[in-house]
Scaffold this active site. Sequence first.
Site, PDB file in Angstrom:
ATOM      1  N   ARG A 139      -9.142  -3.820  -8.566  1.00  0.00           N
ATOM      2  CA  ARG A 139      -9.078  -2.482  -8.891  1.00  0.00           C
ATOM      3  C   ARG A 139      -9.065  -2.512 -10.381  1.00  0.00           C
ATOM      4  O   ARG A 139      -8.462  -3.038 -11.343  1.00  0.00           O
ATOM      5  CB  ARG A 139      -7.468  -2.380  -8.494  1.00  0.00           C
ATOM      6  CG  ARG A 139      -7.224  -0.926  -8.349  1.00  0.00           C
ATOM      7  CD  ARG A 139      -5.842  -0.732  -7.681  1.00  0.00           C
ATOM      8  NE  ARG A 139      -4.505  -1.258  -8.458  1.00  0.00           N
ATOM      9  CZ  ARG A 139      -3.595  -0.715  -8.476  1.00  0.00           C
ATOM     10  NH1 ARG A 139      -3.059   0.262  -7.762  1.00  0.00           N
ATOM     11  NH2 ARG A 139      -2.521  -1.050  -9.228  1.00  0.00           N
ATOM     12  N   THR A 160      -8.805   3.346 -13.974  1.00  0.00           N
ATOM     13  CA  THR A 160      -9.098   4.360 -12.945  1.00  0.00           C
ATOM     14  C   THR A 160      -8.442   4.151 -11.851  1.00  0.00           C
ATOM     15  O   THR A 160      -8.344   5.252 -10.939  1.00  0.00           O
ATOM     16  CB  THR A 160     -10.625   4.536 -12.829  1.00  0.00           C
ATOM     17  OG1 THR A 160     -11.106   3.291 -12.251  1.00  0.00           O
ATOM     18  CG2 THR A 160     -11.576   4.799 -14.184  1.00  0.00           C
ATOM     19  N   ASP A 206       2.698  -7.849 -10.107  1.00  0.00           N
ATOM     20  CA  ASP A 206       1.250  -7.957  -9.709  1.00  0.00           C
ATOM     21  C   ASP A 206       1.180  -9.368  -9.104  1.00  0.00           C
ATOM     22  O   ASP A 206       1.432 -10.257  -9.218  1.00  0.00           O
ATOM     23  CB  ASP A 206       0.223  -8.096 -11.119  1.00  0.00           C
ATOM     24  CG  ASP A 206      -0.987  -8.251 -10.992  1.00  0.00           C
ATOM     25  OD1 ASP A 206      -1.488  -9.109  -9.809  1.00  0.00           O
ATOM     26  OD2 ASP A 206      -1.872  -7.640 -11.415  1.00  0.00           O
ATOM     27  N   ASP A 250      -1.280 -12.022  -9.950  1.00  0.00           N
ATOM     28  CA  ASP A 250      -0.693 -12.716 -11.186  1.00  0.00           C
ATOM     29  C   ASP A 250       0.363 -13.724 -10.972  1.00  0.00           C
ATOM     30  O   ASP A 250       0.617 -15.006 -11.067  1.00  0.00           O
ATOM     31  CB  ASP A 250      -0.412 -11.774 -12.416  1.00  0.00           C
ATOM     32  CG  ASP A 250      -1.391 -11.361 -13.026  1.00  0.00           C
ATOM     33  OD1 ASP A 250      -2.816 -11.745 -12.793  1.00  0.00           O
ATOM     34  OD2 ASP A 250      -1.440 -10.370 -13.607  1.00  0.00           O
TER      35      ASP A 250
HETATM   36  C1  PRP Z   1      -4.227  -5.633  -6.120  1.00  0.00           C
HETATM   37  C2  PRP Z   1      -3.924  -5.967  -4.489  1.00  0.00           C
HETATM   38  C3  PRP Z   1      -4.653  -5.016  -3.637  1.00  0.00           C
HETATM   39  C4  PRP Z   1      -4.926  -3.863  -4.788  1.00  0.00           C
HETATM   40  C5  PRP Z   1      -3.751  -2.750  -4.280  1.00  0.00           C
HETATM   41  O1  PRP Z   1      -5.445  -6.484  -6.307  1.00  0.00           O
HETATM   42  O2  PRP Z   1      -3.719  -7.516  -4.032  1.00  0.00           O
HETATM   43  O3  PRP Z   1      -5.903  -5.625  -3.396  1.00  0.00           O
HETATM   44  O4  PRP Z   1      -4.396  -4.124  -6.113  1.00  0.00           O
HETATM   45  O5  PRP Z   1      -4.297  -1.725  -4.820  1.00  0.00           O
HETATM   46  P1  PRP Z   1      -4.723  -0.220  -4.285  1.00  0.00           P
HETATM   47  O6  PRP Z   1      -4.056   0.089  -2.864  1.00  0.00           O
HETATM   48  O7  PRP Z   1      -4.359   0.662  -5.257  1.00  0.00           O
HETATM   49  O8  PRP Z   1      -6.402  -0.498  -4.170  1.00  0.00           O
HETATM   50  P2  PRP Z   1      -6.065  -6.547  -7.812  1.00  0.00           P
HETATM   51  O9  PRP Z   1      -7.193  -5.526  -7.781  1.00  0.00           O
HETATM   52  O10 PRP Z   1      -5.273  -6.366  -8.677  1.00  0.00           O
HETATM   53  O11 PRP Z   1      -7.016  -7.910  -7.753  1.00  0.00           O
HETATM   54  P3  PRP Z   1      -6.370  -9.528  -7.474  1.00  0.00           P
HETATM   55  O12 PRP Z   1      -5.899  -9.524  -6.156  1.00  0.00           O
HETATM   56  O13 PRP Z   1      -7.562 -10.216  -7.820  1.00  0.00           O
HETATM   57  O14 PRP Z   1      -5.318  -9.644  -8.403  1.00  0.00           O
HETATM   58  N1  URA Z   2      -1.452  -4.555  -7.034  1.00  0.00           N
HETATM   59  C1  URA Z   2      -0.423  -5.219  -7.276  1.00  0.00           C
HETATM   60  O1  URA Z   2      -0.545  -6.465  -7.275  1.00  0.00           O
HETATM   61  N2  URA Z   2       0.852  -4.702  -7.506  1.00  0.00           N
HETATM   62  C2  URA Z   2       1.101  -3.371  -7.376  1.00  0.00           C
HETATM   63  O2  URA Z   2       2.349  -2.884  -7.457  1.00  0.00           O
HETATM   64  C3  URA Z   2       0.075  -2.624  -7.090  1.00  0.00           C
HETATM   65  C4  URA Z   2      -1.218  -3.067  -6.727  1.00  0.00           C
END
Ligand code: PRP
Ligand code: URA
Length: 209
Positions: free
Chosen positions: A104, A108, A200, A203
């Site tokens: 994500r 944006t 997150d 993380d």
């Molecule tokens: C996080 C989470 C989802 C997404 C949710 O992933 O694991 O995939 O955000 O957000 P949304 O519903 O607004 O799309 P992230 O993009 O942070 O990637 P990661 O899993 O690699 O940390």
């Molecule tokens: N992705 C995450 O990891 N945490 C949130 O709260 C939203 C999106």
Amino acid sequence: MAKFTVLNHPLIQHKLTIIRNKDTGTKVFREVANEIAELMVYEITRDLAMEDVEVETPMGPAIEKQLSGKKLAVVPILRAGLGMVDGVLELIPAAKVGHIGMYRDEKTLQPHEYFVKLPTDIDQRQLFIVDPMLATGGSAIMAIDALKKRGATSMRLVVLVAAPEGVKAVQEAHPDVDIYAAGLDDRLNEDGYIVPGLGDAGDRLFGTK
Ligand code: PRP
Ligand code: URA
């Protein structure tokens, strides 16, 4: 309209509180996220199709039950979805695993697909798409789009924490995909994070940041 279900099992709720706690470190977060995924899959597989089968026990023949429906696959949305895969496989060790890479954009909040690798018979399997967080819903919607484009017809979305905004968005975009969550939270903040949420998820699972 697809169903949205919060799994209110006491063990699920107790464990969710543990991973929400900001003082929970990577090791415990990882373990408990997988435990929640395992419990959730136990709950949502109650309606799997069954058939009668003849089995020879040491005492003689019997008619008993076995699974009869579609084979299963688990599809984590990378990267944080990886933190739920082992929990699912504890219960369904023969499930195939597909991967969808999605991140994500921090500004944006738009999702970007960077990797898709799926079992070849994806069209014949029931899929459990796993991702700890359903925030705006953009990532889940794009992941489901990618799966449908490749022939998938039967899937459920399994998340740890959902925001109302994400639930609504997925239900509107994919009314055929039921959603299961361990918790439904209040809202998204201005940065697109779920409140109260758990921060997150990627993380916290992988010890980055
Ligand atoms: C996080 C989470 C989802 C997404 C949710 O992933 O694991 O995939 O955000 O957000 P949304 O519903 O607004 O799309 P992230 O993009 O942070 O990637 P990661 O899993 O690699 O940390
Ligand atoms: N992705 C995450 O990891 N945490 C949130 O709260 C939203 C999106």
